[in-house]
Scaffold this active site. Structure first.
Site, PDB file in Angstrom:
ATOM      1  N   ILE A   1       0.876  -1.169   0.000  1.00 40.14           N
ATOM      2  CA  ILE A   1       0.000   0.000   0.000  1.00 40.14           C
ATOM      3  C   ILE A   1       0.919   1.225   0.000  1.00 40.14           C
ATOM      4  CG2 ILE A   1      -1.807   1.243   1.244  1.00 40.14           C
ATOM      5  CD1 ILE A   1      -2.390  -1.582   2.604  1.00 40.14           C
ATOM      6  N   PRO A   2       1.081   1.886  -1.155  1.00 45.12           N
ATOM      7  CA  PRO A   2       2.071   2.966  -1.301  1.00 45.12           C
ATOM      8  C   PRO A   2       1.616   4.288  -0.676  1.00 45.12           C
ATOM      9  CG  PRO A   2       0.902   2.681  -3.354  1.00 45.12           C
ATOM     10  CD  PRO A   2       0.395   1.613  -2.417  1.00 45.12           C
ATOM     11  N   CYS A   3       1.509   4.298   0.650  1.00 46.28           N
ATOM     12  CA  CYS A   3       1.018   5.487   1.341  1.00 46.28           C
ATOM     13  C   CYS A   3       1.956   6.678   1.181  1.00 46.28           C
ATOM     14  CB  CYS A   3       0.768   5.188   2.812  1.00 46.28           C
ATOM     15  SG  CYS A   3       2.212   4.568   3.682  1.00 46.28           S
ATOM     16  N   HIS A   4       3.193   6.446   0.769  1.00 48.31           N
ATOM     17  CA  HIS A   4       4.108   7.569   0.534  1.00 48.31           C
ATOM     18  C   HIS A   4       3.651   8.439  -0.628  1.00 48.31           C
ATOM     19  CE1 HIS A   4       5.501   4.420  -2.213  1.00 48.31           C
ATOM     20  NE2 HIS A   4       6.043   5.376  -2.947  1.00 48.31           N
TER      21      HIS A   4
END
Length: 132
Positions: free
Chosen positions: A56-59
Protein backbone atom coordinates in the site's frame (compact mmCIF):
# COMPACT_ATOMS: atom_id res chain seq x y z
CA UNK A 1 -8.75 -3.03 9.87
CA UNK A 2 -12.17 -1.54 9.40
CA UNK A 3 -14.22 -1.05 6.26
CA UNK A 4 -13.13 2.59 5.89
CA UNK A 5 -9.44 1.68 6.11
CA UNK A 6 -9.90 -1.14 3.61
CA UNK A 7 -11.47 1.31 1.14
CA UNK A 8 -8.60 3.75 1.68
CA UNK A 9 -6.02 1.02 1.07
CA UNK A 10 -7.81 -0.04 -2.13
CA UNK A 11 -7.73 3.51 -3.52
CA UNK A 12 -4.12 4.13 -2.50
CA UNK A 13 -3.03 0.92 -4.24
CA UNK A 14 -4.44 2.39 -7.48
CA UNK A 15 -2.19 5.49 -7.39
CA UNK A 16 0.30 4.87 -10.21
CA UNK A 17 4.04 5.08 -9.78
CA UNK A 18 5.17 8.63 -10.49
CA UNK A 19 1.90 10.21 -9.31
CA UNK A 20 0.54 11.42 -5.98
CA UNK A 21 -2.91 11.94 -4.51
CA UNK A 22 -4.04 14.16 -1.68
CA UNK A 23 -5.66 13.02 1.55
CA UNK A 24 -8.84 14.85 0.52
CA UNK A 25 -8.84 13.25 -2.91
CA UNK A 26 -8.58 9.78 -1.39
CA UNK A 27 -11.43 10.67 0.98
CA UNK A 28 -13.63 11.70 -1.95
CA UNK A 29 -12.75 8.55 -3.89
CA UNK A 30 -13.81 6.32 -0.99
CA UNK A 31 -17.10 8.21 -0.76
CA UNK A 32 -16.30 10.14 2.42
CA UNK A 33 -15.61 13.76 1.46
CA UNK A 34 -14.40 15.92 4.34
CA UNK A 35 -12.69 12.88 5.90
CA UNK A 36 -9.10 13.63 4.88
CA UNK A 37 -7.91 13.43 8.48
CA UNK A 38 -9.36 9.91 8.78
CA UNK A 39 -7.54 8.90 5.60
CA UNK A 40 -4.36 9.95 7.40
CA UNK A 41 -5.28 7.88 10.43
CA UNK A 42 -5.92 4.85 8.23
CA UNK A 43 -2.60 5.27 6.43
CA UNK A 44 -0.76 5.68 9.73
CA UNK A 45 -1.89 2.13 10.52
CA UNK A 46 -0.94 0.84 7.04
CA UNK A 47 -0.09 -2.85 7.51
CA UNK A 48 1.98 -3.11 4.31
CA UNK A 49 3.70 0.16 3.32
CA UNK A 50 6.02 0.29 0.33
CA UNK A 51 6.20 0.46 -3.43
CA UNK A 52 6.21 -3.27 -4.12
CA UNK A 53 3.40 -4.80 -6.17
CA UNK A 54 1.01 -5.79 -3.36
CA UNK A 55 2.02 -3.07 -0.93
CA UNK A 56 0.00 0.00 0.00
CA UNK A 57 2.07 2.97 -1.30
CA UNK A 58 1.02 5.49 1.34
CA UNK A 59 4.11 7.57 0.53
CA UNK A 60 2.18 8.71 -2.58
CA UNK A 61 -0.40 10.56 -0.47
CA UNK A 62 0.38 14.19 0.32
CA UNK A 63 -1.29 17.40 1.50
CA UNK A 64 -3.38 19.41 -0.98
CA UNK A 65 -0.55 21.96 -1.43
CA UNK A 66 1.85 19.15 -2.33
CA UNK A 67 3.44 19.20 1.11
CA UNK A 68 5.01 16.09 2.54
CA UNK A 69 3.70 14.61 5.76
CA UNK A 70 5.88 15.94 8.56
CA UNK A 71 4.99 12.93 10.66
CA UNK A 72 5.36 10.32 7.92
CA UNK A 73 4.92 7.16 9.93
CA UNK A 74 7.50 5.04 8.15
CA UNK A 75 10.65 7.09 8.54
CA UNK A 76 9.78 10.79 8.34
CA UNK A 77 9.53 13.26 5.46
CA UNK A 78 13.09 12.58 4.25
CA UNK A 79 12.20 8.92 3.64
CA UNK A 80 8.93 9.89 1.94
CA UNK A 81 10.77 12.36 -0.30
CA UNK A 82 13.40 9.76 -1.24
CA UNK A 83 10.76 7.20 -2.12
CA UNK A 84 8.90 9.73 -4.28
CA UNK A 85 12.05 10.92 -6.03
CA UNK A 86 12.92 7.31 -6.86
CA UNK A 87 9.55 7.13 -8.65
CA UNK A 88 10.25 10.26 -10.71
CA UNK A 89 8.22 12.75 -8.65
CA UNK A 90 9.49 16.32 -9.04
CA UNK A 91 9.58 18.94 -6.31
CA UNK A 92 9.18 22.72 -6.43
CA UNK A 93 11.08 23.15 -3.14
CA UNK A 94 12.40 20.98 -0.30
CA UNK A 95 8.97 20.12 1.05
CA UNK A 96 6.48 20.45 -1.83
CA UNK A 97 5.75 18.30 -4.84
CA UNK A 98 5.09 19.80 -8.26
CA UNK A 99 1.38 19.02 -8.16
CA UNK A 100 0.85 20.32 -11.70
CA UNK A 101 3.14 17.61 -13.03
CA UNK A 102 2.57 14.81 -10.54
CA UNK A 103 -1.04 14.91 -9.32
CA UNK A 104 -3.01 11.75 -10.04
CA UNK A 105 -6.31 12.37 -11.81
CA UNK A 106 -7.99 9.56 -9.90
CA UNK A 107 -8.66 7.48 -12.97
CA UNK A 108 -5.54 6.97 -15.08
CA UNK A 109 -3.86 3.68 -14.55
CA UNK A 110 -7.25 1.99 -14.41
CA UNK A 111 -8.46 -0.56 -16.90
CA UNK A 112 -10.25 1.51 -19.48
CA UNK A 113 -13.50 0.64 -21.16
CA UNK A 114 -13.14 -0.40 -24.80
CA UNK A 115 -13.47 2.53 -27.14
CA UNK A 116 -16.87 2.79 -28.81
CA UNK A 117 -16.54 3.49 -32.54
CA UNK A 118 -18.10 6.74 -33.68
CA UNK A 119 -17.96 5.90 -37.38
CA UNK A 120 -17.45 2.85 -39.57
CA UNK A 121 -13.88 1.80 -40.22
CA UNK A 122 -12.11 3.04 -43.36
CA UNK A 123 -13.19 1.11 -46.45
CA UNK A 124 -16.48 -0.03 -44.88
CA UNK A 125 -18.84 -1.21 -47.66
CA UNK A 126 -22.38 -0.07 -46.81
CA UNK A 127 -23.93 -1.61 -49.93
CA UNK A 128 -22.54 -5.04 -49.14
CA UNK A 129 -23.55 -4.78 -45.46
CA UNK A 130 -27.09 -3.54 -46.18
CA UNK A 131 -27.76 -5.55 -49.33
CA UNK A 132 -30.24 -8.39 -49.40
Amino acid sequence: MGEFSDKVFTVVRRIPTGKVATYGQVARLVGAPRSARYVGYALHANPDPGAEVNSIPCHRVVFKDGGLCRGYAFGGPAVQRTMLEEEGITFVDDDHIDMGACAWDGISGEVEEPEIPLAPPPGFDWERELGD
